[in-house]
Design an enzyme around this catalytic site. Structure first.
Site, PDB file in Angstrom:
ATOM      1  N   ARG A  52       0.792  -1.233   0.000  1.00 51.36           N
ATOM      2  CA  ARG A  52       0.000   0.000   0.000  1.00 51.36           C
ATOM      3  C   ARG A  52       0.819   1.274   0.000  1.00 51.36           C
ATOM      4  NH1 ARG A  52      -3.055  -3.788   1.692  1.00 51.36           N
ATOM      5  NH2 ARG A  52      -1.161  -4.402   2.747  1.00 51.36           N
ATOM      6  N   THR A  53       1.803   1.325   0.881  1.00 55.16           N
ATOM      7  CA  THR A  53       2.491   2.605   1.047  1.00 55.16           C
ATOM      8  C   THR A  53       3.256   2.966  -0.232  1.00 55.16           C
ATOM      9  OG1 THR A  53       2.661   2.073   3.379  1.00 55.16           O
ATOM     10  CG2 THR A  53       3.972   3.927   2.609  1.00 55.16           C
ATOM     11  N   LYS A  81      26.147  -5.960  -2.480  1.00 57.35           N
ATOM     12  CA  LYS A  81      27.622  -5.988  -2.597  1.00 57.35           C
ATOM     13  C   LYS A  81      28.260  -5.394  -1.350  1.00 57.35           C
ATOM     14  CE  LYS A  81      27.286  -4.928  -7.542  1.00 57.35           C
ATOM     15  NZ  LYS A  81      27.596  -3.852  -8.484  1.00 57.35           N
ATOM     16  N   ARG A 103      11.416   3.595   3.371  1.00 53.87           N
ATOM     17  CA  ARG A 103      11.034   2.633   4.416  1.00 53.87           C
ATOM     18  C   ARG A 103      12.251   1.782   4.729  1.00 53.87           C
ATOM     19  NH1 ARG A 103       5.775  -1.205   4.470  1.00 53.87           N
ATOM     20  NH2 ARG A 103       4.916   0.796   5.107  1.00 53.87           N
ATOM     21  N   HIS A 131       5.220   5.671  11.494  1.00 55.68           N
ATOM     22  CA  HIS A 131       4.695   5.600  10.128  1.00 55.68           C
ATOM     23  C   HIS A 131       3.722   6.780   9.983  1.00 55.68           C
ATOM     24  CE1 HIS A 131       3.417   4.111   6.369  1.00 55.68           C
ATOM     25  NE2 HIS A 131       3.062   2.884   6.685  1.00 55.68           N
TER      26      HIS A 131
END
Ligand code: NCD
Length: 306
Positions: A52-53, A81, A103, A131
């Site tokens: 969703r976000t 890496k 995020r 959030h």
């Protein structure tokens, strides 16, 4: 107000910011497409899964007429890496996006990204911490129902320890008057003390363990999933995941005829039988997330809304 600013914590949003974003989201939902973000670029960098976000930010920017560049899954970047998070952020910022949405599983990482980047940074979830744009989505959904954000009683249920939406929602509602939060969780998943410290004196609250202990009428029941990925012991997760299951019967027994919200994804705490219930709002809530994010982008980039 929010022009050029980072959005890292719901505590940083003022009452005025929140109401302005809600008003703007209401206007912007009136038309499917705009061209006000033409020539602007939004970068999304998700170091944790999201449906969703990430998608609602992508849809939001696209509907405003802007461009979105997504970092892609971490596995296909040079992170594998051994490149550091800091260097990755410096690189993304070096390509000059107008806004970065990030995020990351580590609390505080969005704030760190904001220190590194020249572009404004929006926190789309930093581990168990916060959030803030979900909290705005939540308040917008509640506002659409009750036409105000004062004098409400909200039960927040489930994993309040590892969840980041209960903390941000608590901070955001603390900007309004006369609200009460009833935290409902198993003893092991109680709301973090630091959250209570920050809302003390601004929101009334109480903590209980069982939904049946709730005696007073409530306006909202806000369910959350038990956050499996944050548990050290998978057996503990298995023991706690089914702590609250909101059947139709449970909802109908709640006083106050509350709306049912959930940031999603739901796992087992909301059975599908509830989807057609007249008080279920979780899918509308997810959709509202797109409109509120259109408003956030518009304000941070100082676009000219119609
Ligand atoms: C939430 C999250 O990522 O914190 N999801 C979302 O953004 N809607 C809730 C969750 O994952 O449980």
């Amino acid at each position: 107000m929010l022009k050029g600013k980072d959005i890292i914590s719901a505590l940083d949003l003022t009452h005025e910011d929140i109401m302005d974003l809600i008003d703007l989201a209401e206007i912007l939902r009136g038309k499917p497409m705009y061209d006000i973000a033409k020539d602007r670029i939004l970068a999304t960098a998700f170091f944790e899964p999201s449906t969703r976000t990430r998608l609602s930010f992508t849809f939001a920017m696209t509907r405003l007429g802007g461009t979105v560049i997504d970092m892609g899954p971490e596995q296909v970047t040079s992170r594998v890496k051994g490149e550091t998070f800091q260097d990755t952020m410096r690189m993304i910022d070096g390509y000059c996006p107008d806004l970065i949405v990030i995020r990351h599983p580590v609390p505080g990482s969005a704030a760190e990204a904001a220190r590194i980047a020249d572009a404004p940074v929006v926190n789309a979830g930093d581990g168990t911490n916060e959030h803030p744009t979900q909290a705005l989505t939540d308040l917008y959904t509640i506002w659409r129902e009750y036409h105000g954000l004062d004098g409400l009683t909200i039960a927040i249920v489930g994993d309040l320890r590892y969840g980041r939406t209960p903390s941000s929602l608590s901070y955001a509602i603390s900007k309004f008057q006369g609200n009460k939060i009833i935290y409902v969780s198993p003893r092991q998943l109680r709301i973090r003390r630091e959250v209570l410290e920050k809302i003390k004196g601004k929101v009334e609250y109480e903590e209980i363990e069982g939904l049946d202990e709730m005696r007073e009428p409530i306006h909202v029941i806000y369910m959350t999933r038990v956050q499996r990925e944050r548990f050290e012991d998978p057996r503990e997760y298995e023991r706690l995941k089914g702590s609250y299951i909101l059947t139709r019967e449970v909802v109908d027994g709640l006083k106050g005829n509350p709306i049912v919200m959930h940031p999603l994804p739901r796992i087992i705490e909301i059975p599908e039988e509830l989807d057609g219930h007249p008080r279920s709002r979780y899918f509308q809530q997810a959709q509202n997330g797109m409109y509120i994010r259109m408003a956030i982008i518009t304000r941070v980039l100082d676009l000219r809304p119609p």
